[in-house]
Structure formats: C-alpha cells, structure tokens
Design a protein around this motif. Sequence first.
Motif, short mmCIF file in Angstrom:
data_model
loop_
_atom_site.label_atom_id
_atom_site.label_comp_id
_atom_site.label_asym_id
_atom_site.label_seq_id
_atom_site.Cartn_x
_atom_site.Cartn_y
_atom_site.Cartn_z
N HIS A 280 62.35 60.76 27.91
CA HIS A 280 63.58 60.25 27.31
C HIS A 280 63.34 58.97 26.52
O HIS A 280 64.16 58.61 25.67
CB HIS A 280 64.63 59.99 28.40
CG HIS A 280 64.13 59.16 29.53
ND1 HIS A 280 63.32 59.67 30.52
CD2 HIS A 280 64.31 57.85 29.84
CE1 HIS A 280 63.04 58.71 31.39
NE2 HIS A 280 63.62 57.60 31.00
N GLU A 281 62.24 58.30 26.79
CA GLU A 281 61.94 57.06 26.08
C GLU A 281 61.11 57.28 24.82
O GLU A 281 60.91 56.35 24.03
CB GLU A 281 61.20 56.09 27.01
CG GLU A 281 62.04 55.64 28.21
CD GLU A 281 61.29 54.72 29.14
OE1 GLU A 281 60.07 54.52 28.90
OE2 GLU A 281 61.90 54.18 30.08
N ASP B 239 71.71 51.91 34.51
CA ASP B 239 72.40 51.22 33.40
C ASP B 239 71.95 51.75 32.05
O ASP B 239 72.75 51.85 31.11
CB ASP B 239 72.14 49.72 33.48
CG ASP B 239 72.84 49.06 34.67
OD1 ASP B 239 73.74 49.71 35.24
OD2 ASP B 239 72.47 47.93 35.02
N SER B 240 70.67 52.10 31.95
CA SER B 240 70.15 52.54 30.65
C SER B 240 70.36 54.02 30.39
O SER B 240 70.60 54.42 29.24
CB SER B 240 68.64 52.23 30.57
OG SER B 240 68.39 50.85 30.63
N TRP B 241 70.30 54.85 31.45
CA TRP B 241 70.15 56.28 31.22
C TRP B 241 71.14 57.17 31.96
O TRP B 241 71.04 58.40 31.85
CB TRP B 241 68.73 56.73 31.55
CG TRP B 241 67.72 56.13 30.64
CD1 TRP B 241 66.78 55.19 30.92
CD2 TRP B 241 67.57 56.41 29.24
NE1 TRP B 241 66.05 54.87 29.82
CE2 TRP B 241 66.52 55.61 28.76
CE3 TRP B 241 68.23 57.26 28.35
CZ2 TRP B 241 66.10 55.64 27.43
CZ3 TRP B 241 67.82 57.29 27.03
CH2 TRP B 241 66.77 56.48 26.58
N VAL C 94 60.35 66.01 37.68
CA VAL C 94 59.94 65.85 36.30
C VAL C 94 60.61 66.89 35.42
O VAL C 94 60.69 68.07 35.78
CB VAL C 94 58.40 65.98 36.18
CG1 VAL C 94 57.95 65.86 34.75
CG2 VAL C 94 57.74 64.91 37.05
N LEU C 95 61.13 66.45 34.28
CA LEU C 95 61.67 67.41 33.33
C LEU C 95 60.54 68.28 32.81
O LEU C 95 59.51 67.77 32.34
CB LEU C 95 62.34 66.70 32.16
CG LEU C 95 63.86 66.50 32.28
CD1 LEU C 95 64.17 65.44 33.33
CD2 LEU C 95 64.48 66.14 30.95
N PRO D 157 64.86 56.04 21.04
CA PRO D 157 64.51 56.91 22.17
C PRO D 157 65.31 58.20 22.12
O PRO D 157 66.52 58.20 21.84
CB PRO D 157 64.87 56.06 23.39
CG PRO D 157 64.76 54.65 22.91
CD PRO D 157 65.22 54.68 21.49
N GLN D 158 64.64 59.32 22.40
CA GLN D 158 65.30 60.62 22.24
C GLN D 158 66.33 60.90 23.32
O GLN D 158 67.24 61.71 23.12
CB GLN D 158 64.27 61.74 22.20
CG GLN D 158 63.50 61.96 23.49
CD GLN D 158 62.47 63.07 23.35
OE1 GLN D 158 62.07 63.44 22.25
NE2 GLN D 158 62.03 63.61 24.47
#
Length: 744
Positions: free
Chosen positions: A549-550, A245-247, A329-330, A558-559
């Motif tokens: 991302h946060e 939902d958020s991302w 992981v990014l 948040p970026q």
Amino acid sequence: MATETRRTNCHYCGYCCAFLATVEDGRVTDLVPDTTRYPYDERILAGCRRWRMNLDALDGDDRVNYPLRRVGARGGNQWERVSWDEALDDIAARLGALAEEHGPETLASAIGGPHASYWPLHRFMNLFGSPNNMGIGQICWNPRIWMDALTFGWTVEADIVPGVTDCLFIWGTNPAESDNSAFWRSLIQFSKTEAALVVIDPRRTRIAALADVWLPIRPGTDCTLALGLLHVIIGEDLVDRAFVDSWCHGFDELAEHVLPYTPDFVAQACGLAAEDIVRAARLFGQARAAALVSGRGVDQVGASVAPTHRAICSLRAVTGNVDKPGTCVLAEGADFVSEMELEMTDALAPEQRARCLNTHLTPLQCYDGYERVRTLTEKLGRTLPARYLTSAHPDLVLHAMETGEPYPVRALIVNATNPLLTYADTHRVFEAFMGLDLLVVLEYYMTPTASIADYVLPIAAAVERPILQVHGGVANIGYGGPAAVDPYYERRCDYEVFRELGKRLGQGDAWPESTLAEAFAMQLARAGLDWDLFCELGIYCQQPAFAKHELPGLDGRPQGFATTTGKIELASEFLPLLGGPRLPEPAVPVTLCSEGLRAQAEQEGGSWLPMITGSRKQPYNASMYFNNPAFRAKSPYPVVEVSEATAVRLGLAAGDRVEIATDNGSARFILGTAPMRDDLVNVDYGWWHPEWEPGSPDFGGMWESNVNCLTSCAPGEPMIGTWSYNAIDCVLRKVNEPLSWENV
C-alpha cells in the motif's frame, strides 16, 4: 519391456504432491515421493495415507472406464456402453434443443475439487450462455474472499514465520484432519516455539490440544467473539495507532460499535470464560507480528458468515498485522493468465448475466456485485475469478428445476462432485435431479449422483492428467506437474470433454489448445515460464512484497488499498450500496426443529441440541474415499460425537445407535464420545456405502446416515447467501434397531 521414470502429481488433496512414477509399457507400476519438487519433504507423504491410492485406483474394479448411457428408468442401474462420439453428439444435440426451447440458462452445472480444473467447465458455461454454475462456494472460500476484498482490496494469506510471528490464531479449522500435510507439520513445529497459539473451535482437535489458549466457542457466535476481542484490544489501547491513522477508515465507528461487547457479555453469549477472552485478545494485540487462519467452521455459520469475516479482518487491521512479515499478507496478482481470463467471463452476454438467479437475493454474489468489486480490484491490476464468485445459489437452482420459475432449469452437468451427498437437503436435491430432462455426470466412480444420470462419462484421474493448482486464482503461485501416462481405457481429461462438447455447439474458436497440458503451457507463458521447465520445478512462486500500500502509484502517491476509500474499510462504504451494514453485526443461528418435533423427541426420551456438520476426518474428505477398504477398516461406520459428560447426561454410551432429526428429515449413526464442549452434537459428513449396488432403492445407503438429509440450503447471509452447516439444531434419541449395514 520399456521402463521409464516420469514426473507426476497426486490429486487427492489440494497440495498435489510431487511423485516419480515408474512406467512400463504405458502402465504405472510404482510411485515414490519426489523430494526435488513441491512440497519437497518426504515426511509429509509418510504421514499421508491417501497417496497410496494412486496406484490401486488406476485399475480399480469400481472405476468407470467407458462412456455409459442410461437405459430404463432413472436410477435403475441399467447402462449401455457407447462411444465418446455417440455420447457427445447426443449430449450436444439435447443441450442445443433445450436451449432453443428455454434459453441457454436452462443448463446448470456443479463442480468439485481438488482433482478437477474449474475453468474449463466455467468457460463452456460462459460460451453456452448460462449464468447458472451451481456451487457451494457460498459455504466454502467465497465468504472470506469477498470480505477480504471489500475490506483490504484483495485477499490476504497468513505469513507464518518462525521467530517472527509471535501469535497465531487458528479459527474454525482443523489442519490435522483437513490438511494433514505441510501446513499441519508447520503448526506442530510452531507450537513448540515461544510464540502464542490460540485455537477457536468447539472441539478439542489435535491443534487445540497444542494451543496456549483453547476457546471452545458456542457454534454460531464467532462474530460476537471477534467483536469482543476488538473491545479488549481497543479498550486497552493495543492498537497500532500509526497504521490505523494512516491506513484505516472508520476506526472511531468501529470503536463505538464494539463497546457493548464486554468480556462478560461475550463470555455469556459464546459459552466461554471471560478471562480466556481477555488473554487471547492481549496475546494478539501485544504481539509484534500476529497471523490468523480461518476455515470452514467460520464459512458455514449461515447469516453470521460475512460479519464474522469482516470482524476478523478488523482484528488484523487495528493491530497493524497487515502486509508485513509474519502477519497476514495481501496476495500478489498472478503473473500468468488469470482464472477470470481462462473462464472467458466476458464472453457471457449482458442479457444472460441479467438472468442470474441470485441478482435479487444476494446482491454481492451475482454478476452485478462482481462487476462492482472488479472495478475496485482492477485499480491495482488484479481480477478475482468470476464464475465461482457468481455461482448460482442451490436453493434457487433447485426451485427453478422444481417449478420452472423464473425459468425452467432442465439440464445439469456435474463434474467431479457428488451433490446427492454434499449438498444440503438431500431429499429435495434428489427429487429435483430425478425430474431433469438431461443429467450428465463426469466421474471416476458410480456415486449416488452418477447412478441417476443419463450419461456417466469416465474422467482421467491422478497421474493420468496434468495439474496446475493456482490457489483459486487469487495469488501469484502455481504448482503441479505433468501426467505420467495417457488415460487408461477410454477415460478422458475433463478439459478435452468440454472442448469437444463446445466444438459441437459452435465454440470451436474458443478452444485453440487441443490438450489441457497445452492450455497450461499457454497460461504460464505470460509469466515467462515454459511448461516443460515448470514440470521440472513443480512450482512457480514469487516472494511477495510487503507494505504494498505504500508503493507509489501512477500519480506518484502511495497506491493504498483497492477499496472505495483507498484504505482498509473497518466501516464499509461499499456494502451499504447493496443494502448491507457498515459494521459487522452478529446474526441469530437458524432453527430447523419445530416445537412439535422437539416435543415428540422429548416424549421419546430424546433431547434438543445444537449441531455442527462437515468436520473433516482423515483419511476421508467429504463423500470421497469411502471405497478404500483400508480406510473403512479404520473408520468403519458413521459417527455422531458428543462429549463424555453429555453422553452421561443423556443416558447414552459410546456404541449406542442414535437417530438425529430436524423437520427436513432424519439419519442414524453410531454414538461416539470426543473431547469437545458439552451439549453439542458433531455429525460425520458425506457417509455412504460404495460397495453396495448403485442406484435404486438404496442409492449407496445415502438415505440412512447422510447428515444432509437433515440440512437446508435456504439462503441465510443476505449478501452472499451462505446457508448453515454449523450452528443448527437437531433432536437426538437412542434407537435399538440395527443399522442396515450391520446386517450385511
């Protein structure tokens, strides 16, 4: 006699393991693992047979030690030794004349690894003005990098942490053969834990034998399987709702899109058991932390490659397995000078970028596509390496060599690769190369490709050149070390060759560092690391942050992710701008066998079967290391593998001589049996005979057992241009005539 112990590194795989060299009067007399530097574990070297080649190869009888110029007919194996100045002066003059006549795009290049640095050749090409770096990135690395970047805004890497990672998928890669090092050892240990291991591979590889679930997938149906796994995960509500939902962008579209991909449908399409599909999906969806590693088996499925990687990205995203410990992981952007900067990508003029052969065929794998993605990734200060991700499609380069359309490609520089064996459609590659005005090969050995060159230039190899391996330029990691000795005989580091060639062509100001070690020192200086200190440590690595991302952006919010929406794009807003689909859709595998060929094979007692190629077999790698007598004693002949049940059905037995063919050509092998799915052919890749006389007529035996005599590099996937080395068809029949090497 002066004796020293010096740090150095192996170059026989991408790990570039650390060694201590005993050097007496400028010659290496012994090598031992250096456990104080990466990868730190002498047990890794104990299981590797390649590193022992470092010492013997320095003075090997088959090494090219001096610049050679062809005399007589191309491929006639007649050479004269010339000085470096004479060779470089002539090559530069001929390149200049060809550029004057046809434009700088008349020059193409090809490069391989892991024993070369990509960016010096790429810099030379950019400064020369040619966009035609012909590569195989479309079937290795590029598809994953592109789809990761478009989905997440950057690439992701598996963060496999014992005790944290509950489930691991290994998809289309065989680490026991392709890696056989630190990663393979870590997987062995992982398999002994309570965590779940799922392997997706049509062959029962050594990692598949350790798996809790082995999915022997029908080649070419990987995208269908990934969508089926999503069907189960979404249908059983194994979704990380808060994260989605958020991302995540486009979840509802994806959920509707996967509705038809029921376990029964996918089982039928993929040749799997429906209950195994459901079990695998639940293991991934129910895990607190799940990771997934994919490989060349996915990268080489032609038209399905981009949608498969996108579906895999969606698996990670909907389960929330993104940028948290034990998942995927990014990667961090590099603190040091990036590959893109080293390549001097921006030096290639706009009018020359417009000459990129790919632009109207593969709208992502071209300069226009790259620049569109660059504007996104640079939002978070990261830039992908350009030349590899814009590399010209071999089919188009060959066409320009053959026809002069849309312009003539008349010259080629080949650095540390062997296209006559490793590029698809060997017959076509051979004819195109034979017609060139200038072919320059930088090599260690007289390979089939080198044997038809105008110049063969001797290149420094392991322990003769420094190394800085930076994971393709997409992570904040570098490992390697110094050369132990200056190059033997008249070998030179490839950096120095391109620097000297560039200086002769007016590029002098762009090559301020006189040696590769100086260039590496400059690269690391931005990260505040001295080259000498790096050589002591053997590695530069910063621990990644999680949930990046946060982190707050410049505006305090948040970026997010470096995509068009700032979220993970399950439904792409970017690809439709290039004519691509919003959601991943499977494609039909390529067919290379006409009905006539199939009918003829049937009349001769043969069968029509699906085929995979490119499977790694230690200690070989592609077309490399076949000149090692110990390796050849263990694996002495080229093999076609089928399952035991398939051999019985076809009336064949291990040891039989067989021929496989497509409409492109044929090749002959010895039949072997292996644990794998039935009615599938697995063909050895890269086979030739270095011990034979180079050049015409046999070219090291490349016509007899070279699977690329059967393949095609015709573009498949529409965004990147990936062709098929897997999920292609062939006809197979028994033959009685001995293979030529049996009579040697």
